[in-house]
Design an enzyme around this catalytic site. Structure first.
Site, short mmCIF file in Angstrom:
data_model
loop_
_atom_site.label_atom_id
_atom_site.label_comp_id
_atom_site.label_asym_id
_atom_site.label_seq_id
_atom_site.Cartn_x
_atom_site.Cartn_y
_atom_site.Cartn_z
N LYS A 1 0.55 -1.21 -0.12
CA LYS A 1 -0.35 -0.41 -0.40
C LYS A 1 1.13 0.74 0.33
O LYS A 1 2.22 1.53 0.50
CB LYS A 1 -0.98 0.24 1.18
CG LYS A 1 -2.49 0.75 1.25
CD LYS A 1 -3.50 0.06 0.14
CE LYS A 1 -4.15 0.99 0.21
NZ LYS A 1 -5.74 0.06 -0.43
N ASP B 1 -7.47 4.22 -3.92
CA ASP B 1 -7.64 3.87 -3.05
C ASP B 1 -8.45 5.67 -2.73
O ASP B 1 -8.53 5.84 -3.88
CB ASP B 1 -6.63 3.82 -1.75
CG ASP B 1 -7.56 2.88 -0.27
OD1 ASP B 1 -7.93 1.69 -0.50
OD2 ASP B 1 -7.46 3.65 0.60
P1 NDP Z 1 -12.89 7.17 -2.44
O1 NDP Z 1 -11.82 8.25 -2.54
O2 NDP Z 1 -13.85 7.38 -3.78
O3 NDP Z 1 -14.01 7.95 -1.24
C1 NDP Z 1 -14.31 8.07 0.15
C2 NDP Z 1 -15.56 8.05 0.64
O4 NDP Z 1 -15.36 7.58 1.85
C3 NDP Z 1 -15.47 9.44 0.64
O5 NDP Z 1 -16.86 9.66 0.67
C4 NDP Z 1 -15.00 9.58 1.45
O6 NDP Z 1 -15.57 11.59 1.67
C5 NDP Z 1 -14.99 8.93 2.34
N1 NDP Z 1 -14.58 9.46 3.52
C6 NDP Z 1 -12.97 9.19 2.93
N2 NDP Z 1 -12.15 9.76 4.78
C7 NDP Z 1 -13.36 9.42 5.54
C8 NDP Z 1 -13.42 10.19 7.05
N3 NDP Z 1 -11.80 9.93 7.46
N4 NDP Z 1 -14.17 10.38 8.05
C9 NDP Z 1 -15.33 9.83 6.73
N5 NDP Z 1 -15.28 9.66 6.23
C10 NDP Z 1 -14.09 9.23 5.20
O7 NDP Z 1 -11.99 6.08 -1.79
P2 NDP Z 1 -12.82 4.82 -2.23
O8 NDP Z 1 -14.06 4.70 -2.04
O9 NDP Z 1 -11.97 3.95 -3.14
O10 NDP Z 1 -12.26 3.79 -0.70
C11 NDP Z 1 -13.19 3.71 0.82
C12 NDP Z 1 -12.65 2.68 1.11
O11 NDP Z 1 -12.99 0.99 0.50
C13 NDP Z 1 -11.50 2.92 1.93
O12 NDP Z 1 -11.39 1.82 3.25
C14 NDP Z 1 -10.75 1.84 1.18
O13 NDP Z 1 -9.28 1.13 1.62
C15 NDP Z 1 -11.49 0.39 0.69
N6 NDP Z 1 -11.43 -0.10 -0.70
C16 NDP Z 1 -10.91 0.53 -2.08
C17 NDP Z 1 -11.29 -0.02 -2.65
C18 NDP Z 1 -10.78 0.27 -3.92
O14 NDP Z 1 -10.76 -0.53 -5.54
N7 NDP Z 1 -11.23 1.87 -4.68
C19 NDP Z 1 -10.63 -1.14 -3.31
C20 NDP Z 1 -11.42 -2.41 -1.82
C21 NDP Z 1 -11.31 -1.81 -0.11
P3 NDP Z 1 -15.14 12.83 1.81
O15 NDP Z 1 -15.61 12.94 0.57
O16 NDP Z 1 -15.46 13.49 2.83
O17 NDP Z 1 -13.59 12.76 1.83
O1 2IT Z 2 -8.05 -2.02 -0.68
C1 2IT Z 2 -7.92 -2.67 -2.24
O2 2IT Z 2 -7.99 -3.44 -1.86
C2 2IT Z 2 -7.67 -1.68 -3.08
N1 2IT Z 2 -7.40 -0.66 -2.70
C3 2IT Z 2 -7.07 -1.74 -4.35
C4 2IT Z 2 -6.05 -2.51 -4.29
C5 2IT Z 2 -5.84 -2.64 -5.99
O3 2IT Z 2 -4.41 -2.49 -6.57
O4 2IT Z 2 -6.52 -2.90 -7.02
#
Ligand code: NDP
Ligand code: 2IT
Length: 445
Positions: A124, A164
């Protein structure tokens, strides 16, 4: 290995890394029994080598903002483990990013990637840079400065970053463009790329869709139908939106969304028309959820998370770590919630997890439920290696079968005497065994 002693030593060595210690503690406690069945593991002190990252790169990133001011941020890449494949994991851009958070994420990623059945190690990276409020050119300049340092540590067969929090298609494209410039090679060194330059169909949707596929598997163990169920979703980013999209198409009611400023409550469930509006607001305009609530005349709760504010059957936390604490978990259980499937990484605190498991509800930890994103990243790597693109149907079919497979592994290693499936134990033990056996075979490296 005595988990208590090992964890006490880790706390002494890394006292300022609470998220990392939290993630390690959960895994080590749940694999202790299995680990001790293999004396060879202990002879090789495999547990320490499994929990401490292989290497961590830290660097300063200097860039120039639109006003001509020179700004600095920190940049990191944590390469946790490459026993079963090249390092693989996302990049997070958020003001809260620090070494503890990235170490926890890289650690979790190692077990998650092992569960996917694909050949990927765990990593990461990220920065305390926040894209919010920045212009496209500022984001581009930052990404270029970040990759100027990062590029020497990554590569299609070395370490493959992706998105992420704060890193989506725009950021991956800027990073990939600069990586290509620095290396003079067009290779699949990033995933989540645009469709016309090596990206995979269904990668944007994969985490959210994959989480719903995992949920369907869990519900099937109790003969429950998703249609009509009330689902509280947090976040409104990549994962939350595609979770909501799939839920709506299956006839479930999405009763909340949120961002870091507050939550919107949708008592009757998000309609397809409302989904299209919130999707456009968030993706085309990078707008706030308060704006959506105002536009649609829905209740907006500033500074609040959904869990205590809406009754639901199912919770799908999809924002960030530790967003469900013990009191949130109690509120969910009191309201009749019978399933929690985590889109985010480690969104439930240890107190919350214990309450879910004690209540015998269906509870899927992120490393199982949200593995669809990195799985399709793995499929993107496979397509890049073949120099071919698969159809959306092909990718989605493979995603479904990977999520089914992860569910099967959880049931195999997590079933308890009373028939309850402890998905935490199942995911941790299954993920651990594959990596540990590979490390054992490869000797002390
Ligand atoms: P995005 O940046 O697209 O969206 C994040 C969302 O979460 C936004 O709505 C954001 O609000 C909110 N958020 C972020 N930080 C905080 C916080 N500290 N408190 C409250 N709300 C918060 O990210 P993703 O959707 O990609 O990621 C969301 C989660 O999923 C994370 O935990 C990530 O690690 C996990 N994840 C993502 C993957 C991927 O493929 N993208 C794969 C697997 C897991 P705001 O706009 O106000 O910041
Ligand atoms: O937390 C996760 O699994 C991700 N943000 C996706 C990682 C990836 O390499 O697609």
């Amino acid at each position: 290995m005595k988990a208590v002693e090992f964890l006490a030593d880790l706390r002494r060595r890394f006292p300022n890394e609470p998220e990392y210690l939290q993630a390690v503690e959960e895994v080590v406690n749940s694999i202790e029994e299995e680990y001790n069945k293999y004396p060879a593991f202990e002879n090789l002190n495999l547990i320490e080598r499994l929990c401490i990252p292989d290497q961590i790169y830290t660097f300063r990133v200097s860039w120039v903002d639109d006003k001509g001011r020179v700004r600095t941020n920190m940049g990191y890449r944590v390469q946790h483990n490459n026993a079963i494949g090249p390092y693989k994991g996302g990049i997070r851009f958020h003001s809260s990013v620090n070494i503890s958070i990235l170490k926890f994420l890289a650690f979790e990623q190692t077990f998650k990637n092992s569960l996917t059945t694909l050949a990927m190690g765990g990593a990461k990276g990220g920065s305390d840079f926040s894209p919010r409020g920045k212009s496209d050119m500022e984001v581009m300049r930052f990404c270029q400065a970040f990759v100027t340092e990062l590029y020497r540590h990554i590569g299609a067969d070395t370490d493959v970053p992706a998105g992420d929090i704060g890193v989506g298609g725009r950021e991956v494209a800027y990073m990939f463009g600069w990586y290509k410039k620095m290396t003079r090679e067009f290779t699949g060194a990033f995933t989540g790329k645009g469709l016309n330059f090596g990206g995979s169909l269904v990668r944007p949707e994969a985490t959210g869709y994959g989480n719903v596929y995992f949920l369907l598997n869990m519900l099937a163990t109790r003969g429950i139908d998703i249609a009509g169920k009330r689902v509280a979703v947090s976040g409104s980013g990549n994962v939350a939106l595609y979770t909501a999209d799939k839920l709506i198409s299956l006839g479930a009611k999405v009763v909340s969304l949120s961002d870091s400023s507050g939550s919107v409550i949708i008592p009757d469930g998000l309609t397809r028309e409302q989904f299209d509006k919130v999707f456009e607001l968030k993706t085309a305009y990078r707008g706030r959820i308060s704006q959506f609530a105002e536009d649609e005349n829905l209740t907006y709760l500033p500074g609040q998370r959904p869990w205590k504010n809406v009754k639901c059957d199912i919770a799908m936390p999809s924002a960030t770590q530790n967003e469900i604490d013990g009191s949130d978990a109690e509120a969910l259980l009191d309201g009749g919630c019978f399933a929690v499937s985590e889109g985010a990484n480690m969104p439930s605190t240890p107190e919350a997890v214990a309450k879910f498991i004690n209540a015998r509800i269906l509870y899927a930890p992120g490393k199982a439920a949200n593995a669809g994103g990195v799985s399709v990243s793995g499929l993107e790597m496979a397509q890049n290696a073949q120099k071919l693109s698969w159809t959306a149907e092909e990718v989605d079919t493979k995603l479904r079968s990977i999520m089914n497979d992860i569910h099967t592994q959880c049931v195999k290693y997590g079933s308890e005497d009373d028939g309850y499936v402890n998905y935490v134990k199942g995911a941790n033990v299954a993920g651990f065994l594959k990596v540990a056996k590979a490390m054992h075979a490869q000797g002390i490296v």
